[in-house]
Structures are given as structure tokens and as C-alpha cells.
Write an enzyme that holds these catalytic residues in place. Structure first.
Site, short mmCIF file in Angstrom:
data_model
loop_
_atom_site.label_atom_id
_atom_site.label_comp_id
_atom_site.label_asym_id
_atom_site.label_seq_id
_atom_site.Cartn_x
_atom_site.Cartn_y
_atom_site.Cartn_z
N GLY A 134 -0.20 -4.68 1.46
CA GLY A 134 -0.81 -5.06 0.01
C GLY A 134 -0.44 -5.60 -1.16
O GLY A 134 -1.42 -6.24 -1.44
N GLU B 233 -1.08 -9.24 -0.59
CA GLU B 233 -2.22 -9.51 -0.30
C GLU B 233 -3.17 -9.03 -1.43
O GLU B 233 -3.71 -10.55 -1.81
CB GLU B 233 -3.04 -8.09 0.95
CG GLU B 233 -2.13 -8.85 2.36
CD GLU B 233 -2.01 -7.40 2.94
OE1 GLU B 233 -2.26 -6.40 2.58
OE2 GLU B 233 -2.67 -7.61 4.24
N GLU C 240 4.57 -5.33 7.11
CA GLU C 240 4.10 -3.26 7.42
C GLU C 240 4.24 -3.95 9.21
O GLU C 240 3.89 -2.81 9.62
CB GLU C 240 2.74 -4.01 7.82
CG GLU C 240 2.02 -3.86 6.66
CD GLU C 240 1.75 -5.20 5.44
OE1 GLU C 240 3.00 -6.55 6.10
OE2 GLU C 240 0.67 -6.03 4.79
N ALA D 179 0.58 -0.96 -0.27
CA ALA D 179 0.18 -0.16 0.09
C ALA D 179 0.78 1.60 0.43
O ALA D 179 1.80 1.48 0.27
CB ALA D 179 -0.78 -0.07 1.45
#
Ligand code: DAK
Length: 258
Positions: free
Chosen positions: A109, A112, A132, A65
Site C-alpha cells: 500500500g 500504491e 502482498e 497496509a
């Protein structure tokens, strides 16, 4: 259908969606995810398209992200705007087949997002991680759940708690990726695999995908019952008649997705 953060290319019945934020190693932000959601919508609506490949660049599938977008956000911001939930998981709800073709970094992300696809093919240079924890947070787009189901508790804890990266070989050995292909002509080679998927009866493919996904959500007994019901229902399709007739007549089947 070309947009800024996600490029698309159609090759016969395959659509290739390429993440395109090279300046940020394809870090995922709302604009990119909005565009990707639209691409998935178009793919589902277009009956000529039978398989979607999601890929990035040679250096990065997606480095996570967008940290710069997240940095100023407070708890109230992410809660009120339903950060991530709003549409970041759109591809996981796609009913038609999706393949993640991962080169370079698939972090946070990015990892993911790749796990939201039906299966993942890695190039030799792929690197996976859930870093993260290094930012003082946890995975937030399903990482702790999907990764654990893919690779088990011990490996998942190792990845999520240390934030380390794993290479393609390790990812294949523990079942995170289904195969590793050479960096040379990587996407073209994934297209060949996508063609194999696309050549089947789309109805059978969609039902099979539903069955496999059900395995993550239910008990074995319920899952097998679900499989049996859908299996029986396929005996009502023209493609079942065609597929079995073609085998008996020693010819290739011509599926009509009916
Ligand atoms: N976000 C924004 N920009 C990024 C980025 C990212 N994730 N990753 C890389 N970039 C940018 C860099 O800032 C740099 O930009 P400039 O400085 O040139 O402007 C450019 O991409 C090139 O990156 P590097 O210079 O760092 O390239 P290197 O080859 O040296 O290193 C790297 C590559 C992938 C090892 C490194 O860039 C890196 O460590 N990137 C960050 C990886 C990461 O930590 N990913 C996880 C992001 S967090 C939630 C909360 C959190 C999350 C989700 C939900 N909730 C509150 C619900 C977290 C999700 C994440 O994915």
C-alpha cells in the site's frame, strides 16, 4: 493542523504531509488514511497552497497496509466496510499537484499510495515493492493497475509475483520515479522542486494534470481531443495573457491563478 499519524508543515505555498507511525514503519491504517484525507481536503480548500509533498521517514515512506489491522478481517468485514475504497485513494482525486518524496521502504500500500501522487521523487535509499503475494493476497489499492501502467507488464508481473524489492536506480530506469536525489537534505531538495511547480499558473497546472491523467483512461485520439479543448480554454485565462506578455517583455511572469 498537526495530527497524530500525519504531520503537516507549511512552507510558503507548499504543504508537506509526513506520515508518522514510526513504530510500524508508517504502515497505513484507517486512522492514518482518515487524517491524510483531511490534509488533502485542507490543501484543496486553501487557495494559498500550490503544491503538496507526501513523505515519510528516512527508513520508511510506508511499509504497506497495516498487516496487524488486516489480519483479523474476514471477507465480509472488508466487503461491508468497503475497506480501502472508503477513502484510501483520496489523494489520487486531488486536483492540485502532489509529489511523493520516497525514502526507505515504499511497499505494498505504500508503493500504491506513492503511485497515486502526480510524480515520485526517490532518495538514494528508497526501496519499492508489492510484497502482498508473500501474505497470500494481491495488491489491493491499485497496485496491479497503476504499476503496470507505470512500468509495463513484464516488470509489473515480476514485482507482483515474486514480491521482491527494487532499489531507486532500478525504479528510475523503468520510469516508476522521475528522479533520484541524495539522502542528505532530501525533503528540502524536494521542496525546491515543489517550488518550481508552485510558481506556475495553478490553473494551467491543474488542467495539465487532468490531461496527463486522461492518458491513462482513454484512447490516444480522445486524449488528444481532450487536450486540445483544455488548451484552447486556457486562452481565456489572465495567466495565459501574463505568461506570454512576460516572455515577449523579457521578464518573469506574475501569475494570479486566474
Ligand atoms: N504492517 C504492520 N506493521 C508493520 C508493517 C506492516 N505492513 N511493516 C512493518 N511493521 C512493523 C513490524 O511488525 C515491527 O513492529 P514490532 O514487531 O516492532 O512491533 C516494526 O514495524 C518494525 O518492522 P521490522 O522489525 O520488520 O523492521 P525490519 O527493518 O526488520 O524490516 C520490512 C522492514 C519493511 C522489510 C519489514 O517490516 C516488512 O517486511 N514489512 C512488511 C512489508 C509488507 O509485507 N508490506 C505489504 C503489506 S500488505 C487488500 C488485501 C491486502 C492488501 C491490500 C488490500 N484487500 C483485502 C482489499 C495489502 C496491502 C499491503 O500493503
Amino acid at each position: 493542523m498537526t495530527e497524530k499519524n500525519v504531520l503537516t508543515e507549511i512552507r510558503e505555498d507548499i504543504i508537506i504531509a509526513t506520515l508518522n507511525r514510526p513504530e510500524a514503519l508508517n504502515a497505513l491504517n484507517d486512522d492514518l488514511m482518515d487524517e491524510l484525507s483531511k490534509v488533502v481536503d485542507q490543501y484543496e480548500e486553501n487557495t494559498n497552497l500550490k503544491c503538496l509533498i507526501l513523505t515519510g521517514s528516512e527508513k520508511a515512506f510506508a511499509a504497506g497496509a497495516d498487516i496487524k489491522q488486516m489480519q483479523p478481517k474476514s471477507y465480509m468485514d472488508v466487503y461491508k466496510e468497503d475497506f480501502i475504497t472508503r477513502n484510501w485513494e483520496r489523494i489520487s482525486r486531488c486536483r492540485k499537484p502532489t509529489i511523493a518524496a520516497v525514502s526507505g521502504y515504499a511497499l505494498g500500500g505504500g508503493c500504491e499510495l506513492a503511485m497515486m501522487c502526480d510524480f515520485m521523487i526517490a532518495s538514494e535509499s528508497a526501496k519499492f515493492g508489492q510484497p502482498e503475494i508473500n501474505l497470500g493476497v494481491s495488491p489491493g489499492a491499485g497496485g496491479t493497475q497503476r504499476l503496470t501502467r507505470f512500468i509495463g507488464k513484464s516488470k509489473s508481473m515480476d514485482m507482483c509475483l515474486t514480491g521482491r524489492m527494487m532499489d531507486a536506480k532500478e525504479a528510475e530506469s523503468i520510469g516508476l520515479v522521475s528522479r533520484i536525489l541524495s539522502n542528505d537534505n532530501f525533503v528540502d531538495d524536494v521542496v525546491e522542486i515543489a517550488k518550481e511547480v508552485a510558481n506556475k499558473s495553478l490553473v494551467a497546472t491543474m488542467m495539465t494534470k487532468e490531461m496527463v491523467n486522461r492518458a491513462y483512461e482513454t484512447t490516444l485520439a480522445e486524449g488528444v481531443r481532450f487536450e486540445r479543448r483544455l488548451f484552447h480554454s486556457m486562452f481565456a485565462t489572465k495567466d495565459k495573457a501574463e505568461g506570454m506578455a512576460a516572455f515577449v517583455e523579457k521578464r518573469k511572469p506574475k501569475f494570479k491563478d486566474e
